[in-house]
Design an enzyme around this catalytic site. Structure first.
Site, PDB file in Angstrom:
ATOM      1  CG  ASP A  82      -2.237   0.698   0.972  1.00 31.61           C
ATOM      2  OD1 ASP A  82      -2.324   1.449  -0.018  1.00 31.61           O
ATOM      3  OD2 ASP A  82      -3.170   0.497   1.755  1.00 31.61           O
ATOM      4  CG  ASP A 157      -9.295   2.446   1.023  1.00 34.05           C
ATOM      5  OD1 ASP A 157      -8.930   1.311   0.673  1.00 34.05           O
ATOM      6  OD2 ASP A 157      -8.523   3.275   1.529  1.00 34.05           O
TER       7      ASP A 157
END
Length: 408
Positions: A82, A157
Site C-alpha cells: 500500500d 477503499d
C-alpha cells in the site's frame, strides 16, 4: 501468528507500506535526505509520514533488502503493498545533488515510478510464490505497468455496494475484472454509512477478486450461514466470474427526485436506476448475470434482466437462487396475519422472525440466447404494497439478483 493461521488451513498474508517513513524513526534520523521534502519549506505531513525517494538507488536497495527480510520471516503467501498518502513536497535531494546528469526535478515523478517497478521486479523474482496486491489509498495506482508485478489491485477503499457499482463499471472499460479486488464489508459501510443487503454486497463483490473484510465474531448465525453459501457459490462459478468476458448492460445514472430517469428518453424502463452486468465463459457455455436496483420506484413492479454475450443460437437454462427473507423487513403488514392477542408490533416481528421466513421468488426458464438477450428475462412481479407470496419479488432499495445460465 502465521503458524497458527496455517494450522487453521488458511494462508497467511501481510500488509506493508514501505514507501513512507515517519520522522520519528531510526531510518529518518540516519538518512533524512532519503525523504522527499522541499528545502526550507514546511512539510505537508500525511498520516504522520513522508515519502521515501525511490529515484535514489540506495533507497531502492534498502527497501528490497528490508522487505526480503520480512517476506522470509514466515510462510507468507499474500502481500498487500500500500501507498497511503498523496504524492507531495515534490523535491528530491538525490536528483539535486546527482552527478550523473539528470538533476531536473521535473523527472522525479517518472523516476519514482520506474524505481518502484525496479523494486517490484526484484521482489517478485525473489518471492515468486507470493501473490502481491497493489493499493494506493484505494485505487490511485491502477496503472497498466504495475500489473506486471501486482496481478490484482485494490479498486477503492469505498466498498459500499452502490458506489462499487459505479466504480467497477468504470474499471471495466480498461481492465479485466480478474485484476479488480472487491470485498464484502460490514454495514453500515464505513465510508458512506449506507446499509445494503448482504446478498447485494456479495453480488457486486463476486464480479471481481472476491473476499470479505468484516469481523465474523460480530455476525449473527444467519449471516454466517449465508456467507458459507456465498463462498461455495463463488467457488463453483469462480472460473466464469474471474476469467469470463465481462459485458455491461444498463448503468446507474443520476435519479431526479421525481423518480423519472434522465435516461428515460432512451425508451428503456428503469434506465439510470438499474445496473446490469453479465460475465460469459470463453466457450459461451456458462454465464452469470447481475441486476441491481438503486431505489424502489412507486408503481414500478415490472423489471427485466437483459444478458449479453450469449450464443444467440444456443439454448440456455437460466435460474436464480432460492432465498428467504426476514419478516422484520416487511414492516407492519405482518400484523395482518399475526395472532390478535399479540399487541406489540415489535414483539410480533421479533417472535415471528425466529420461526417464520418470507419465501423469495425463483426464476427458472429455458430459452435461446437470442431471446434472452433481445427480449430479456421478465422477472416476477415485485412487491407493490398489496400482498406477498412466494411468487412476489422482494426487491427493496439496493436489492440485486444474480442469475446463472448454462447451455443445454
Amino acid at each position: 501468528l502465521a503458524d497458527k493461521i496455517n494450522a487453521l488451513g488458511m494462508d497467511f498474508g501481510i500488509w506493508v507500506e514501505p514507501e513512507m517513513v515517519s520522522v520519528k524513526s531510526e531510518l529518518y534520523r540516519a538518512h533524512p535526505d532519503w525523504a522527499l521534502e522541499i528545502p526550507g519549506k514546511a512539510h505537508s505531513e500525511g498520516r504522520n509520514q513522508r515519502i521515501l525517494d525511490l529515484s535514489n538507488p540506495q533507497v531502492r536497495e534498502f527497501i528490497i533488502e528490508k522487505m526480503s527480510e520480512v517476506f522470509s520471516s514466515a510462510n507468507i503467501k499474500y502481500v498487500k503493498w500500500d501507498m497511503n498518502r498523496p504524492f507531495s513536497d515534490y523535491y528530491s535531494r538525490y536528483l539535486a545533488n546527482s552527478k550523473v546528469g539528470f538533476a531536473e526535478q521535473s523527472e522525479l515523478g517518472h523516476r519514482y515510478i520506474m524505481g518502484l517497478y525496479e523494486i517490484m521486479a526484484e521482489l517478485t523474482a525473489r518471492f515468486p510464490h507470493i501473490l502481491f496486491e497493489g493499493c494506493a489509498s484505494g485505487g490511485n495506482r491502477f496503472d497498466l505497468g504495475i500489473l506486471c508485478y501486482f496481478p490484482q489491485i485494490w479498486a477503492s477503499d469505498d466498498t459500499d455496494a452502490l458506489a462499487r457499482g459505479f466504480i467497477q463499471t468504470g474499471y471495466s472499460y480498461g481492465y479485466p475484472m480478474s485484476c479488480v479486488s472487491a470485498h464484502v464489508s460490514a454495514r453500515p459501510n464505513h465510508q458512506t454509512l449506507r446499509n445494503t443487503p448482504l446478498e447485494t454486497r456479495f453480488g457486486v463483490a463476486a464480479f471481481g477478486i472476491f473476499g470479505y473484510e468484516m469481523n465474523f465474531a460480530d455476525l449473527p448465525s444467519d449471516a454466517m450461514n449465508a456467507i458459507k453459501v456465498q463462498i461455495e457459490l463463488y467457488k463453483k462459478w469462480r472460473s466464469v466470474l474471474q476469467w469470463g468476458n465481462f459485458y455491461r448492460g444498463r448503468a446507474f445514472g443520476s435519479m431526479p427526485v421525481s423518480g423519472v430517469s434522465e435516461n428515460a428518453a432512451a425508451g428503456i424502463p428503469g434506465a439510470g436506476n438499474i445496473l446490469e452486468w453479465t460475465v460469459v465463459s470463453p466457450e459461451k457455455d456458462k454465464a452469470v448475470g447481475l441486476i441491481f436496483q438503486n431505489q424502489v420506484l412507486p408503481n414500478w413492479q415490472f423489471h427485466s434482466y437483459f444478458p449479453k454475450g450469449l450464443d444467440p443460437a444456443a439454448m440456455y437454462i437460466l435460474y436464480g437462487r432460492k432465498r428467504k427473507f426476514d419478516l422484520r423487513n416487511f414492516g407492519d403488514l405482518v400484523n395482518t396475519v399475526a395472532p390478535v392477542h399479540i399487541k406489540s408490533e415489535s414483539q410480533i416481528h421479533h417472535i415471528l422472525s425466529k420461526f417464520v421466513k418470507m419465501d423469495g421468488e425463483t426464476e427458472d426458464c429455458i430459452s435461446s440466447g437470442a431471446a434472452l438477450m433481445n427480449g430479456g428475462l421478465h422477472m416476477k412481479q415485485a412487491f407493490g404494497g398489496t400482498g406477498y407470496n412466494e411468487e412476489t419479488r422482494y426487491f427493496q432499495d439496493y436489492a440485486c439478483r444474480m442469475y446463472f445460465m448454462e447451455r443445454q
